[in-house]
Scaffold this motif. Structure first.
Motif, mmCIF file in Angstrom:
data_model
loop_
_atom_site.group_PDB
_atom_site.id
_atom_site.type_symbol
_atom_site.label_atom_id
_atom_site.label_comp_id
_atom_site.label_asym_id
_atom_site.label_seq_id
_atom_site.Cartn_x
_atom_site.Cartn_y
_atom_site.Cartn_z
ATOM 1 N N THR A 3 0.592 -1.206 -0.079
ATOM 2 C CA THR A 3 0.484 0.166 -0.096
ATOM 3 C C THR A 3 0.947 1.263 -0.172
ATOM 4 N N ALA A 4 0.427 2.060 -0.345
ATOM 5 C CA ALA A 4 0.567 3.506 -0.312
ATOM 6 C C ALA A 4 1.070 3.914 0.664
ATOM 7 N N ALA A 5 0.658 3.662 2.098
ATOM 8 C CA ALA A 5 0.783 4.210 3.650
ATOM 9 C C ALA A 5 2.126 3.072 3.771
ATOM 10 N N GLN A 6 2.565 1.812 3.137
ATOM 11 C CA GLN A 6 3.480 1.122 3.327
ATOM 12 C C GLN A 6 4.726 1.542 2.905
ATOM 13 N N ASP A 7 4.338 2.171 1.148
ATOM 14 C CA ASP A 7 5.738 2.822 1.321
ATOM 15 C C ASP A 7 6.247 4.458 2.362
ATOM 16 N N GLN A 8 5.230 4.554 1.935
ATOM 17 C CA GLN A 8 5.640 6.088 2.812
ATOM 18 C C GLN A 8 6.125 6.375 4.205
ATOM 19 N N LYS A 9 6.107 4.842 5.150
ATOM 20 C CA LYS A 9 6.394 4.552 6.050
ATOM 21 C C LYS A 9 7.547 4.201 6.330
ATOM 22 N N ARG A 10 7.619 3.485 4.741
ATOM 23 C CA ARG A 10 9.784 3.133 4.597
ATOM 24 C C ARG A 10 10.276 4.350 4.229
ATOM 25 N N ALA A 11 9.519 4.913 3.480
ATOM 26 C CA ALA A 11 10.488 5.784 3.002
ATOM 27 C C ALA A 11 10.844 6.657 4.239
ATOM 28 N N GLU A 12 9.494 7.785 4.910
ATOM 29 C CA GLU A 12 9.912 8.208 5.375
ATOM 30 C C GLU A 12 10.998 8.005 6.804
ATOM 31 N N SER A 13 10.794 6.617 7.033
ATOM 32 C CA SER A 13 11.971 6.521 8.268
ATOM 33 C C SER A 13 13.101 6.927 7.799
ATOM 34 N N LEU A 14 13.196 5.827 6.348
ATOM 35 C CA LEU A 14 14.847 5.519 5.294
ATOM 36 C C LEU A 14 15.418 7.181 6.030
ATOM 37 N N LEU A 15 14.755 8.255 5.325
ATOM 38 C CA LEU A 15 15.270 9.258 4.662
ATOM 39 C C LEU A 15 15.379 10.286 6.644
ATOM 40 N N ASP A 24 12.932 18.810 1.105
ATOM 41 C CA ASP A 24 13.853 19.609 0.699
ATOM 42 C C ASP A 24 14.811 19.386 -0.299
ATOM 43 N N ILE A 25 14.019 17.546 -1.404
ATOM 44 C CA ILE A 25 14.364 17.158 -2.395
ATOM 45 C C ILE A 25 13.647 17.780 -3.307
ATOM 46 N N GLN A 26 14.887 18.068 -4.208
ATOM 47 C CA GLN A 26 14.312 18.863 -5.367
ATOM 48 C C GLN A 26 14.375 17.876 -6.013
ATOM 49 N N SER A 27 15.649 16.684 -6.236
ATOM 50 C CA SER A 27 15.541 15.931 -7.969
ATOM 51 C C SER A 27 16.394 14.567 -6.866
ATOM 52 N N PHE A 28 16.140 13.500 -7.487
ATOM 53 C CA PHE A 28 17.357 12.202 -7.014
ATOM 54 C C PHE A 28 17.713 11.850 -8.439
ATOM 55 N N SER A 29 18.401 11.218 -8.374
ATOM 56 C CA SER A 29 18.578 9.889 -9.296
ATOM 57 C C SER A 29 18.966 8.343 -8.814
ATOM 58 N N SER A 76 9.896 0.494 -2.776
ATOM 59 C CA SER A 76 8.787 1.603 -1.572
ATOM 60 C C SER A 76 9.318 2.953 -1.729
ATOM 61 N N ILE A 77 10.869 3.374 -1.803
ATOM 62 C CA ILE A 77 11.750 4.540 -1.796
ATOM 63 C C ILE A 77 11.217 5.360 -2.937
ATOM 64 N N ILE A 78 11.863 4.516 -4.383
ATOM 65 C CA ILE A 78 11.558 5.460 -5.068
ATOM 66 C C ILE A 78 9.612 5.397 -5.470
ATOM 67 N N ARG A 79 8.632 4.452 -4.968
ATOM 68 C CA ARG A 79 7.171 4.661 -5.843
ATOM 69 C C ARG A 79 7.002 6.129 -4.630
ATOM 70 N N TYR A 80 7.858 6.166 -3.177
ATOM 71 C CA TYR A 80 7.442 7.054 -2.462
ATOM 72 C C TYR A 80 8.094 8.471 -3.187
ATOM 73 N N LYS A 208 8.202 -0.237 -14.850
ATOM 74 C CA LYS A 208 7.339 0.302 -15.263
ATOM 75 C C LYS A 208 7.129 0.854 -13.557
ATOM 76 N N ASP A 209 6.493 -0.591 -13.275
ATOM 77 C CA ASP A 209 5.447 -0.115 -11.255
ATOM 78 C C ASP A 209 6.539 0.133 -10.700
ATOM 79 N N TYR A 210 7.533 0.481 -10.817
ATOM 80 C CA TYR A 210 9.407 0.584 -9.931
ATOM 81 C C TYR A 210 9.278 -0.285 -8.533
ATOM 82 N N HIS A 211 8.593 -1.269 -9.494
ATOM 83 C CA HIS A 211 9.461 -2.298 -8.637
ATOM 84 C C HIS A 211 11.284 -2.818 -9.025
#
Length: 257
Positions: A3-15, A24-29, A76-80, A208-211
């Motif tokens: 779920t989007a909630a899981q992606d958000q939780k994982r990404a925000e925890s890492l950040l 503060d993130i403008q872009s990423f590679s 999850s990070i990329i989807r977020y 293309k589903d960011y897996h």
């Protein structure tokens, strides 16, 4: 499906762990090597290579690069980041240019496979002999030996993939399995050296589903990886080859092999 909630939780925890605020993130590679420029207070810089490199370009003009390991859920990070409409700098859309792609298998023998198989057999025999001693330390030694045997057979089954391309898809083969990716479902592919020297090189795939998937392609010659990347590009895939084919591994200083 996560779920989007899981992606958000994982990404925000890492950040948060990295001390980075999402706004503060403008872009990423992603899936791209990072070269750190020397600074006056830090002349000993260490470039980042291999799998899972995420570089965040912050609005303050700072670049923060770090490894995102498979257990940290790169998908999850990329989807977020994409859900927040943060630009993916090194994602380059491509159109198919090849009318027909011939079926080609990229495969070579590997002495490492024999080495890991020999270790598997050795530890399984040691484990069997240990448990027949019928003492507590014999059982303990047996468990350790069986565990190491299972580890080496797992390495044998997952670290020595080879590749095949045809007109429709990219296929990955390892012991007992085949994984097929139609070209139209692949967003990005990158080849680079593995950070574990014994496993030589890796292939990263982002669909293309960011897996995100990581494959150790120990049965593919490093000298063919640039050719494979060009074939994938002609099929409309954003494919890159980051390694130097004349090196056996990243730190190799003698390049005439």
């Amino acid at each position: 499906m996560r779920t989007a909630a899981q992606d958000q939780k994982r990404a925000e925890s890492l950040l948060q762990h990295r001390g980075i605020r999402p706004h503060d993130i403008q872009s990423f590679s992603f899936m791209k090597r990072f070269h750190e420029a020397p600074r006056k207070n830090n002349l000993k810089v260490k470039d980042k290579y291999g799998a899972g490199i995420l570089t965040l370009h912050l609005k303050q003009g700072i670049k923060r690069a770090f490894y995102v390991h498979p257990f940290q859920h790169p998908s999850s990070i990329i989807r977020y980041l994409m859900a927040r409409e943060i630009p993916f700098d090194n994602s380059v859309p491509r159109e198919r240019t090849a009318a027909e792609i011939p079926t080609t298998t990229y495969q070579r023998p590997s002495l490492y496979m024999f080495y890991f198989f020999a270790l598997f057999i050795t530890f399984m025999i040691l484990g069997y002999q240990a448990v027949t001693i019928d003492t507590w330390w014999g059982y303990l030694l047996g468990v350790v030996s069986f565990g190491l045997g299972i580890y080496f057979i797992h390495m044998l089954m997952t670290r020595f993939c080879y590749l095949k391309v045809d007109n429709e898809s990219l296929s990955i083969y390892s012991v007992g399995r085949e994984i097929k990716y139609p070209y139209e479902k692949i967003l990005k592919v990158n080849f680079d050296f593995a950070r574990e020297q014994a496993f030589t090189h890796v292939m990263e795939i982002l669909d293309k589903d960011y897996h995100y998937r990581l494959y150790y392609i120990g049965r593919v010659s490093r000298r063919t990886l640039s050719d494979i990347a060009e074939v994938l590009q002609s099929a409309g895939v954003d494919a890159t080859c980051s390694l130097n084919e004349n090196k056996r591994f990243y730190q190799d200083t003698y390049v005439n092999h």
